[in-house]
Scaffold this motif. Sequence first.
Motif, PDB file in Angstrom:
ATOM      1  N   VAL A  68      -7.396  -4.428  -3.482  1.00 55.03           N
ATOM      2  CA  VAL A  68      -7.059  -4.999  -5.038  1.00 55.03           C
ATOM      3  C   VAL A  68      -8.181  -5.949  -5.349  1.00 55.03           C
ATOM      4  O   VAL A  68      -8.619  -5.732  -6.448  1.00 55.03           O
ATOM      5  CB  VAL A  68      -5.832  -5.642  -5.077  1.00 55.03           C
ATOM      6  N   GLY A  69      -8.299  -7.042  -4.544  1.00 54.85           N
ATOM      7  CA  GLY A  69      -9.604  -7.765  -5.174  1.00 54.85           C
ATOM      8  C   GLY A  69      -9.319  -8.532  -6.450  1.00 54.85           C
ATOM      9  O   GLY A  69     -10.020  -8.655  -7.193  1.00 54.85           O
ATOM     10  N   GLU A  70      -8.097  -9.188  -6.583  1.00 51.60           N
ATOM     11  CA  GLU A  70      -7.445  -9.526  -7.837  1.00 51.60           C
ATOM     12  C   GLU A  70      -8.249 -10.993  -8.394  1.00 51.60           C
ATOM     13  O   GLU A  70      -8.493 -11.194  -9.131  1.00 51.60           O
ATOM     14  CB  GLU A  70      -5.882 -10.063  -7.589  1.00 51.60           C
ATOM     15  N   CYS A  71      -8.668 -11.805  -7.085  1.00 53.20           N
ATOM     16  CA  CYS A  71      -9.164 -12.936  -7.862  1.00 53.20           C
ATOM     17  C   CYS A  71     -10.845 -12.802  -7.822  1.00 53.20           C
ATOM     18  O   CYS A  71     -11.394 -13.646  -8.193  1.00 53.20           O
ATOM     19  CB  CYS A  71      -9.168 -13.889  -6.605  1.00 53.20           C
ATOM     20  N   GLY A  72     -11.216 -11.559  -8.039  1.00 50.37           N
ATOM     21  CA  GLY A  72     -12.636 -11.559  -8.363  1.00 50.37           C
ATOM     22  C   GLY A  72     -13.514 -11.791  -7.143  1.00 50.37           C
ATOM     23  O   GLY A  72     -14.617 -12.097  -7.678  1.00 50.37           O
ATOM     24  N   GLY A  73     -13.255 -12.040  -5.981  1.00 56.52           N
ATOM     25  CA  GLY A  73     -14.042 -12.585  -4.925  1.00 56.52           C
ATOM     26  C   GLY A  73     -13.944 -13.848  -4.837  1.00 56.52           C
ATOM     27  O   GLY A  73     -15.088 -14.318  -4.240  1.00 56.52           O
ATOM     28  N   SER A  74     -13.159 -14.748  -5.135  1.00 56.55           N
ATOM     29  CA  SER A  74     -13.008 -16.116  -4.905  1.00 56.55           C
ATOM     30  C   SER A  74     -12.333 -16.338  -3.394  1.00 56.55           C
ATOM     31  O   SER A  74     -11.937 -17.684  -3.366  1.00 56.55           O
ATOM     32  CB  SER A  74     -11.895 -16.746  -5.886  1.00 56.55           C
ATOM     33  N   ALA A  75     -11.946 -15.454  -2.666  1.00 50.58           N
ATOM     34  CA  ALA A  75     -11.248 -15.784  -1.290  1.00 50.58           C
ATOM     35  C   ALA A  75      -9.990 -16.553  -1.523  1.00 50.58           C
ATOM     36  O   ALA A  75      -9.569 -17.392  -0.882  1.00 50.58           O
ATOM     37  CB  ALA A  75     -12.375 -16.604  -0.603  1.00 50.58           C
ATOM     38  N   SER A  76      -9.639 -16.189  -2.745  1.00 49.79           N
ATOM     39  CA  SER A  76      -8.140 -17.191  -3.041  1.00 49.79           C
ATOM     40  C   SER A  76      -7.018 -16.204  -3.144  1.00 49.79           C
ATOM     41  O   SER A  76      -5.984 -16.557  -3.342  1.00 49.79           O
ATOM     42  CB  SER A  76      -8.480 -17.986  -4.094  1.00 49.79           C
ATOM     43  N   CYS A  77      -7.099 -14.741  -3.276  1.00 54.32           N
ATOM     44  CA  CYS A  77      -5.994 -14.140  -3.598  1.00 54.32           C
ATOM     45  C   CYS A  77      -5.335 -13.378  -2.044  1.00 54.32           C
ATOM     46  O   CYS A  77      -4.378 -13.042  -2.174  1.00 54.32           O
ATOM     47  CB  CYS A  77      -6.183 -13.211  -4.683  1.00 54.32           C
ATOM     48  N   GLY A  78      -6.391 -13.101  -1.444  1.00 55.37           N
ATOM     49  CA  GLY A  78      -5.944 -12.288  -0.073  1.00 55.37           C
ATOM     50  C   GLY A  78      -5.472 -11.043  -0.312  1.00 55.37           C
ATOM     51  O   GLY A  78      -4.791 -10.214   0.629  1.00 55.37           O
ATOM     52  N   THR A  79      -6.044 -10.432  -1.397  1.00 55.39           N
ATOM     53  CA  THR A  79      -5.532  -8.933  -1.796  1.00 55.39           C
ATOM     54  C   THR A  79      -6.836  -7.818  -1.226  1.00 55.39           C
ATOM     55  O   THR A  79      -6.981  -6.858  -1.863  1.00 55.39           O
ATOM     56  CB  THR A  79      -5.116  -8.608  -3.191  1.00 55.39           C
ATOM     57  N   CYS A  80      -7.785  -8.665  -0.508  1.00 57.05           N
ATOM     58  CA  CYS A  80      -9.085  -7.607  -0.149  1.00 57.05           C
ATOM     59  C   CYS A  80      -8.904  -7.772   1.413  1.00 57.05           C
ATOM     60  O   CYS A  80     -10.029  -7.356   2.058  1.00 57.05           O
ATOM     61  CB  CYS A  80     -10.223  -8.086  -0.730  1.00 57.05           C
ATOM     62  N   HIS A  81      -7.911  -7.789   1.914  1.00 57.65           N
ATOM     63  CA  HIS A  81      -7.992  -7.841   3.367  1.00 57.65           C
ATOM     64  C   HIS A  81      -8.496  -6.722   4.294  1.00 57.65           C
ATOM     65  O   HIS A  81      -7.930  -5.538   3.692  1.00 57.65           O
ATOM     66  CB  HIS A  81      -6.360  -8.104   3.891  1.00 57.65           C
ATOM     67  N   VAL A 125     -18.085  -5.753   0.498  1.00 61.73           N
ATOM     68  CA  VAL A 125     -17.285  -4.595   0.882  1.00 61.73           C
ATOM     69  C   VAL A 125     -16.280  -4.504  -0.210  1.00 61.73           C
ATOM     70  O   VAL A 125     -15.887  -3.500  -0.783  1.00 61.73           O
ATOM     71  CB  VAL A 125     -16.671  -4.788   2.169  1.00 61.73           C
ATOM     72  N   MET A 126     -15.526  -5.661  -0.776  1.00 65.64           N
ATOM     73  CA  MET A 126     -14.607  -5.700  -1.932  1.00 65.64           C
ATOM     74  C   MET A 126     -15.350  -5.251  -3.092  1.00 65.64           C
ATOM     75  O   MET A 126     -14.643  -4.068  -3.866  1.00 65.64           O
ATOM     76  CB  MET A 126     -13.984  -7.030  -2.024  1.00 65.64           C
ATOM     77  N   ASP A 127     -16.404  -5.527  -3.585  1.00 63.89           N
ATOM     78  CA  ASP A 127     -16.941  -4.978  -4.763  1.00 63.89           C
ATOM     79  C   ASP A 127     -17.225  -3.528  -4.752  1.00 63.89           C
ATOM     80  O   ASP A 127     -16.789  -2.716  -5.907  1.00 63.89           O
ATOM     81  CB  ASP A 127     -18.396  -5.684  -4.925  1.00 63.89           C
ATOM     82  N   ARG A 153     -10.888 -10.024   8.032  1.00 64.13           N
ATOM     83  CA  ARG A 153     -11.798 -10.369   7.191  1.00 64.13           C
ATOM     84  C   ARG A 153     -11.305 -10.332   5.591  1.00 64.13           C
ATOM     85  O   ARG A 153     -10.557  -9.178   5.247  1.00 64.13           O
ATOM     86  CB  ARG A 153     -13.167 -10.188   7.454  1.00 64.13           C
ATOM     87  N   LEU A 154     -11.892 -11.308   4.886  1.00 62.34           N
ATOM     88  CA  LEU A 154     -11.740 -10.844   3.401  1.00 62.34           C
ATOM     89  C   LEU A 154     -12.969 -10.020   2.975  1.00 62.34           C
ATOM     90  O   LEU A 154     -13.978 -10.519   3.059  1.00 62.34           O
ATOM     91  CB  LEU A 154     -11.417 -12.038   2.786  1.00 62.34           C
ATOM     92  N   ALA A 155     -12.423  -8.859   2.525  1.00 61.37           N
ATOM     93  CA  ALA A 155     -13.703  -8.005   2.082  1.00 61.37           C
ATOM     94  C   ALA A 155     -14.618  -8.555   1.072  1.00 61.37           C
ATOM     95  O   ALA A 155     -15.796  -8.461   1.024  1.00 61.37           O
ATOM     96  CB  ALA A 155     -12.868  -6.755   1.432  1.00 61.37           C
ATOM     97  N   CYS A 156     -13.990  -9.494   0.276  1.00 59.57           N
ATOM     98  CA  CYS A 156     -14.912  -9.933  -0.734  1.00 59.57           C
ATOM     99  C   CYS A 156     -16.038 -11.067  -0.112  1.00 59.57           C
ATOM    100  O   CYS A 156     -17.086 -11.466  -0.929  1.00 59.57           O
ATOM    101  CB  CYS A 156     -14.196 -10.926  -1.778  1.00 59.57           C
ATOM    102  N   GLN A 157     -15.852 -11.618   1.031  1.00 59.49           N
ATOM    103  CA  GLN A 157     -16.613 -12.189   1.796  1.00 59.49           C
ATOM    104  C   GLN A 157     -17.484 -11.681   2.524  1.00 59.49           C
ATOM    105  O   GLN A 157     -18.412 -12.598   3.395  1.00 59.49           O
ATOM    106  CB  GLN A 157     -15.807 -13.563   2.415  1.00 59.49           C
TER     107      GLN A 157
HETATM  108  S1  FES Z   1     -10.939 -10.603  -3.939  1.00 55.95           S
HETATM  109 FE1  FES Z   1      -9.389 -12.246  -3.596  1.00 55.95          FE
HETATM  110  S2  FES Z   1      -9.399 -12.901  -1.707  1.00 55.95           S
HETATM  111 FE2  FES Z   1     -11.176 -11.295  -1.872  1.00 55.95          FE
END
Ligand code: FES
Lengths: 400, 104
Positions: free
Chosen positions: B35-48, B22-24, B82-86
């Motif tokens: 935002v998706g700043e960490c590129g989908g690492s589930a580590s920035c929390g900006t894709c809530h 969903v983040m992509d 959820r985190l959209a990147c996951q």
């Molecule tokens: S993109 Fe960083 S937690 Fe989802």
Amino acid sequence: MPQTASTGAVELDLDPFSDETIHEREHFDTTVRETAPVVWLSRYGVWATGRHAEGEQVVTDWQSFTNTAGTGLLDTRKKENWRAPSPVLDADPPDHTKYRSVIASVLSPVMVRTLQEHFEERAAQMVDELVERREFDAAQDLAQAYPLAVVPEIVGMSPEGRENLLPYSELNFQAMGPRNERYRRAAERAQAAVDYAATAVLRENLDPDGIGMRIYAAADEGTVTEQEAALLVRTFVGAGVDTTMYSMGLTLHALMTNPDQWALLQSEPGRARNAYEEALRWATPGPLLGRTTATEVELGGVTLGAGQKVLVCVNAANHDPRRWEDPDRFDITRRANGHLTFGKGVHACVGQMLARAEVTAVLSAFVRRVKSVELVGEPVKLDSNWLRGWEHLPVRVTPH
Amino acid sequence: MFRLRSADGNVIELEPEHGESVMDTAVRAGVDGIVGECGGSASCGTCHVFVPEEHLARLDPPEFAEEQTLGYTAVPRTDASRLACQVPAADVDGAVLDLPERQY
Ligand code: FES
């Protein structure tokens, strides 16, 4: 005797730690990446991949590619290490989860936001002073000076003895490579610093308002022991200073040597954060990441045996044409997220939001005050087994 | 296809590409609220994102990294977070996901 590769694997006799590679990565990175998805580096008896897809697989799949044998070249379970294993770097879930979440909670995006103003103020101060001088060393006086000042400040470490931070951190990264001359020199220089690092992170030496003490709060709650809390603060300081300073210098250099991108950032300073992201991709300060196979596992069509080291060539992967369009072009408008500079998944750099906040603050201050910047001497590269960066960047600036 | 609804009620319809999260999809479409700043690492929390209950039940539960990152998002998590990147976009086909007020 180094181990041998399984049959069918492509062997390369390249040295990732030779002077040539350390000072000019391109040949090594391109050869590793373009020869095969995975290659065997016979000299050290380790696997290497320079492709984005395989690199991403290695750093994401922590069950198959473990951190428990260290994240450098050597298997720290076999060799005696210069420091005790870090509970967060040299571990996997479930142990790792507990420790990481302690650090993650003090470095969360929300926490980092509360530090933003402080970062901006300090950046403005520092850049103003340098602009006054017109000529300075952008590596030493800015890229190094800034994290060296603000990281201990926010952790709440006493200013006394801070000059030990750099040699300590340097040894940390030199030790990720082979036990060569670079390592031996760093070990000599760091003798006093190792003692310093052990005591500077103790509870009684930390400011009660710093984030170091927030890590100790986890010890008070019983999540981690007192000794583990000290190791976590040490890990944070050891991992968060050098990496940030070299990435800042690499970003400044990238902008200086790509005038069209500098001009773009001048007209749109709001792009600073993404300019940093692109610099992280284009010129990573951490060109290698090490993992160890937990079991026999397949990677890029090759079966790797259990207990073998795998090096992810991050710089190569960040320039993989299979993943990036025109990969060697430095383009601050590019969507650069997805580079492997911070790793990915459970082991992704826990301080990445802090690094972004620090470097963006400096870059914004710099680009708003400086109209043009030029090199006025030969830049000097860092001589490190594990990090890349600039030791000296002599520049002259013209203010707005 | 899925939809994203911003905190002030704007709805946008998105068409994911094969295998995207969903983040992509949202970042590719330039959606501001992710935002998706960490590129989908589930580590920035900006894709809530907030996922409606019926779809939430169908998703794989959050893994370690997502679980811990959800603990410190800019807008506090709820049971629907959820985190959209996951979240694979294919798993929320037809859903309307709500975006938090901010990601930083
Ligand atoms: S993109 Fe960083 S937690 Fe989802």
